[in-house]
Design a protein around this motif. Sequence first.
Motif: not given
Length: 954
Positions: A43-59
């Motif tokens: 089966y088709k793999r599940p989608g990837a849910k974003r954690i938060g709404t924006t990129p991780l800060a200060n990476v």
Amino acid sequence: MASITQTIPSYTGGISEQPDQLKVPGQVKSIQNGIPDIVHGLYKRPGAKRIGTTPLANVQSGGSWFHYYRDETEGSYIGQVAADGRVRVWSCNDGTEKDVEYDTAGQAYNGSDSDHTSITSYLTPSVVSGVSQTEDIQALTINDTTFLNNRSKVVATTGTTTDRPHKNFAYIELARTENGRQYGLNIYDDETTQDMKVVTKLGFTSHSLSEGDHSGQCLGIGTAVSSYSTGAKKNLVFRISVLGQQGVVHGKTGTIEAEDYGCSYSPEITLLHGGEGWNGNETWNHDAPSLKGAFDIGSNPYTYNTRGYFVMAVEDTETAPIRANIKAVRPAPTPFDGDTSVSTDSILGGIVGELSGVTVNGNALLYKLIGNGIYLYTVADADDFNVEIVDQDLMRVMQKEVNNVATLPFQCVHGTIVKVSNTQRSDEDDYYVRFHGENDKDGPGSWKECAAPGIVKSLDNTTMPHILQRQANGKFLVKKYTYSDRNVGDNVTNPIPSFVGDTVNKVLFFRNRLAFLSGENVITSRPGSVAEPNFWSNTALTVSAADPIDISCSSNYPSALYDAIETNTGLLCFSSNAQFLLASDDTVMNPDTAKLRAVSWYNYHKIIPPISLGQTVGWIDNSNKYSRFVEIANIAREGAPIIIDTSKVVPTLIPKDIDLFTNSRENNIIFISKTGSNTVIGYRYIRTGEKQLQTAWFKWKFNNTLKYHFCINDEYYLLDVDNFLQKVNIVQADADLSITQDSIDYQIHLDNYTTVSGGVYNGTTGLTTFTNQSDWIDQVTAPNPVVNKLVVVDTDSGTTRVGRYGECTIINGDDFTVPGDWSSATLNIGYLYEFNVEFPRFYLQQSGEGTVKSDINSKLTVHRMKLNFGKIGLYSTTLTRVGKADYTDTYESTDMDEYDVSDAPYLAEKIKDIPIYERNTNVNVVLKSSHPAPATLRSMSWEGDWSPMHYRRI
């Protein structure tokens, strides 16, 4: 020619790079974004849910990544150690950055604080050819504590153990008090000898006792013990005994009167102590025992009230060589009279009297009277000296070393340290004891085991693995860790751990011990000491199961150990070219029973940790052009294990330079990738006992490249190049994006998805515009615009467009439009991705005795294939035919007028005929699904005409 059909019952065999005729039923050429599952199918793999709404800060750019799972409520954390040594942590629940404090709780990082910069200095990886070696940083989490180890930092030591109060000392203890004995000492600091002469025979040449007329009363008889010293000649002790015999004076005749009687004396000299310094030719006058007995000159009649004397003479001496270049302490002997008591004070006083003015190298030899002994010492370290007891039955001397603990005194100087040698032929049973005086004062006290004075005491924690701890307030604290000091023994009985002066390649937790891999050694702490790791023995008196273990492996090749994993039989350790097992032949592992033996000789990729697959342990071997995944089974202390090259069927699938490796034990899946790649290679395995139910390789492809990935339980997390943290639920969760229809849950497939709302519909343009709420769009590296389109999906079952999606057109960087009216709903927005299965060539196959045979010599024309789907939506097939253009056809799972307008166009199952009509050698078939809808392939059947070409098969 016969019309035949054959069914492939499932597609759970995964990818195989073998020729198609060698593939077993269920294997395919390629799987992209699928999961082969023995229950649900491919089966088709599940989608990837974003954690938060924006990129991780200060990476930060580069750096090393780690993760840590706390509990179900708080979830997981992802952390980065940047190239400058700074530590940052983010929540995997909402992507928020957590406060990280340094050295002490409440202190944010301060570049002017030396304690803070010391931490970042340790956590800064090495740089080779201008490239930061991020693999230097290795992490291990135990409860709420994460050990951060830098493989490039050399471990050092600091401080020394407590020294003696005086480096040079001697405690002389009286063993007993006895009359008529000399309590003598020889003090020296070299091996030269000097002669000491003692009298062995003493006599007299004459005496002055009168034996004439009127001496018949024998007034001169008596006994006395006397001593005589003169200058350096001293301590000569002797007894003079004078007996007398009354008789008529010779020559008297006639009437004998009283005055005619005289006394004949018989003196006797008894040498009691020979003294010191006598040459053998000395004479002197010495008083007779009695106060009378000599003639009173001028008396008439004669009287004998004058004390007589003896002319004493040393008749013989003996020369004895002694070592006493500092001082031969020879106090006066104790009284020879048994009726005179001898006290400790008088004996010690006599010794003290001899020490006046004694020096060592020109510096005074000092002393303290303690109890029944005297403590000699010097202040300068260079002023060493030795003390020798003349008569061992009278005194005992204790200096830096004793042979038996029973000879230690009950009173001494507080802090005195002594080595107990035990067996003189071996250093391995030696130990040290320190005197603890009552109330830390000189005098009575007790002896306790301690470390040798002035040796290495501590491991320098600025060069040892540091820790990151979650605090009660939810913040994190990174700091140097506290490691126990050496409290007993010396470098033989409690040696410095072998990682000192070397680097620590890995920190592990093994059988309640903290373990370090360093060079070719495995070093474990004492069990139960993780809160303050102790790599030193608790006692030098015996070897116990609680002692640390420091053991090296042996090999014909350099075998620096880089990682290890615990198994039922021990600790399986990995060097770059061999595997070693740390185990014990006994039920209890201790330094005497631990063994580190080679069990296999396979290469190992040192930056990728091994993993447990339940009954086996797997690791990556990247010594060739491509990497291999190798498993080891039946690991035992004796006998050869079983080695399995699991990736044998996909020899070119795994790149050489992979650096990302994780596994979901709950789902029996491992994931392999590399930084900067958007492809993740998966391996699914299921075993029951010794039976292998499934072994399948597959690939996932994400919209953007990866920086890091990890698994926690059923969740696969990935951090992409844009610093978006995303989560794939390997097993569908209630919170996953889905549509429920007819009590069946249909999962929606989008990557990097989140929600969006508040669109404004324009009836003139027919577009819905979304503005001021999608500030993340321009932060996403543009994916493939053909396959990975940005779309919105309506999952609200109350709308007529449930399950439909609209493609987004980006405007002004962060805003976008969607055709149609999407203004009244909260939508899910994300990126499409393609599910892709490439089938192998069709062959008539026969199974038997565990093998599959493909008929490659016959003629086979395939008419059609029947795809048996599980949950399915929109999909397509592409036929690649020799000499013809590719043919792609798109299918909807539901036909027009066959479902309600308010239903999503998905079905729980379907069988679809795909027309082919080609020779099997001329056609390849690819199944694709780029729709948000589910796609599940359960099985496949093909139909066609087959001819054996009139050859007999044998």
